[in-house]
Design a protein around this motif. Sequence first.
Motif, PDB file in Angstrom:
ATOM      1  N   GLY A 105       4.360   9.660   1.393  1.00 21.62           N
ATOM      2  CA  GLY A 105       3.715   9.294   0.182  1.00 21.62           C
ATOM      3  C   GLY A 105       4.459   8.362  -0.779  1.00 21.62           C
ATOM      4  N   GLY A 107       4.145   5.035  -0.657  1.00 21.63           N
ATOM      5  CA  GLY A 107       3.141   3.771  -0.977  1.00 21.63           C
ATOM      6  C   GLY A 107       2.384   4.290  -2.003  1.00 21.63           C
ATOM      7  N   THR A 108       1.947   5.693  -1.912  1.00 29.03           N
ATOM      8  CA  THR A 108       0.955   6.065  -3.233  1.00 29.03           C
ATOM      9  C   THR A 108       1.900   6.107  -4.455  1.00 29.03           C
ATOM     10  OG1 THR A 108      -0.100   7.011  -1.605  1.00 29.03           O
ATOM     11  CG2 THR A 108      -0.271   8.171  -3.838  1.00 29.03           C
ATOM     12  N   SER A 111       2.944   2.508  -5.823  1.00 30.95           N
ATOM     13  CA  SER A 111       1.641   1.955  -6.305  1.00 30.95           C
ATOM     14  C   SER A 111       1.011   2.384  -7.463  1.00 30.95           C
ATOM     15  CB  SER A 111       0.344   1.877  -5.044  1.00 30.95           C
ATOM     16  OG  SER A 111       0.929   1.221  -3.944  1.00 30.95           O
ATOM     17  N   THR A 112       0.889   3.652  -7.670  1.00 34.81           N
ATOM     18  CA  THR A 112       0.404   4.498  -8.614  1.00 34.81           C
ATOM     19  C   THR A 112       1.301   4.007  -9.896  1.00 34.81           C
ATOM     20  OG1 THR A 112      -0.768   6.049  -7.483  1.00 34.81           O
ATOM     21  CG2 THR A 112      -0.514   6.684  -9.509  1.00 34.81           C
ATOM     22  N   ALA A 137      -4.212   2.732   5.952  1.00 35.49           N
ATOM     23  CA  ALA A 137      -3.560   3.416   4.838  1.00 35.49           C
ATOM     24  C   ALA A 137      -3.142   2.507   3.568  1.00 35.49           C
ATOM     25  CB  ALA A 137      -1.874   3.684   5.372  1.00 35.49           C
ATOM     26  N   SER A 138      -2.873   1.652   3.545  1.00 38.50           N
ATOM     27  CA  SER A 138      -2.666   0.638   2.368  1.00 38.50           C
ATOM     28  C   SER A 138      -4.105   0.509   1.853  1.00 38.50           C
ATOM     29  CB  SER A 138      -2.172  -0.631   2.822  1.00 38.50           C
ATOM     30  OG  SER A 138      -0.530  -0.850   3.008  1.00 38.50           O
ATOM     31  N   LYS A 140      -6.482   2.560   1.639  1.00 38.70           N
ATOM     32  CA  LYS A 140      -6.667   3.924   1.019  1.00 38.70           C
ATOM     33  C   LYS A 140      -5.810   4.195  -0.252  1.00 38.70           C
ATOM     34  CE  LYS A 140      -8.178   6.748   5.187  1.00 38.70           C
ATOM     35  NZ  LYS A 140      -7.676   7.724   5.917  1.00 38.70           N
ATOM     36  N   ILE A 141      -4.827   3.930  -0.122  1.00 39.16           N
ATOM     37  CA  ILE A 141      -3.985   3.822  -1.412  1.00 39.16           C
ATOM     38  C   ILE A 141      -4.326   2.921  -2.591  1.00 39.16           C
ATOM     39  CG2 ILE A 141      -1.622   3.275  -2.134  1.00 39.16           C
ATOM     40  CD1 ILE A 141      -0.558   4.249   0.342  1.00 39.16           C
ATOM     41  N   LYS A 144      -7.495   4.460  -4.222  1.00 40.44           N
ATOM     42  CA  LYS A 144      -7.379   5.615  -4.819  1.00 40.44           C
ATOM     43  C   LYS A 144      -6.754   4.808  -6.219  1.00 40.44           C
ATOM     44  CE  LYS A 144      -4.991   8.379  -1.592  1.00 40.44           C
ATOM     45  NZ  LYS A 144      -3.972   9.160  -1.104  1.00 40.44           N
ATOM     46  N   ASN A 145      -6.306   3.803  -6.178  1.00 41.12           N
ATOM     47  CA  ASN A 145      -5.809   3.203  -7.580  1.00 41.12           C
ATOM     48  C   ASN A 145      -6.885   2.397  -8.003  1.00 41.12           C
ATOM     49  OD1 ASN A 145      -2.963   3.807  -8.355  1.00 41.12           O
ATOM     50  ND2 ASN A 145      -2.701   3.513  -6.044  1.00 41.12           N
TER      51      ASN A 145
END
Length: 167
Positions: A105, A107-108, A111-112, A137-138, A140-141, A144-145
């Motif tokens: 988690g 990366g999430t 990034s967030t 995966a990137s 998706k992250i 999400k942002n």
Amino acid sequence: MLEFGQYKILKFVNTTMDFDYYFQMVNDEKVMEMITGKPLDYAEAREDFKNLLKINAISPNFGTFKIIDKTKGCLVGLAKLEITESKTEIAELGYIIIPEYWGKGIGTLISTNLVSYAKSTKSLKGLFAIIDPKNIASRKILNKNGFQFREYKDFDGLPGEILELVF
């Protein structure tokens, strides 16, 4: 310096230790598979690091940072919120996580928090990120942002997908 949970990010500076951290990441085949397709050798890494330091000198608030695990005191990866000129309104968001920390988690989290930080600055109107189109995966992250697909582009013979976030 910014802190996110057990991680802190510090700007790369011109020290042997910072270059060693950088080289550890960019010389790793697994890490670089979806970035350049191959690890960088010492000379390539040294040149890239010089360019990174030049870009880091543009602003105290933007650049490329090392991600450190505060509890272990070890390198986790690299994060960037990069501008290439002082009067720009858009920055590039990016990160590299070393394989031992994949799937945790980070990366999430990074990034967030960098998106929140970027939104809080008055100078920026948006962000963009470049990923390998196979890096689900990137994507998706970033989605999400709030990032959305902008275009596919070739980067020195490598496929790239550009996503953007407008504030």
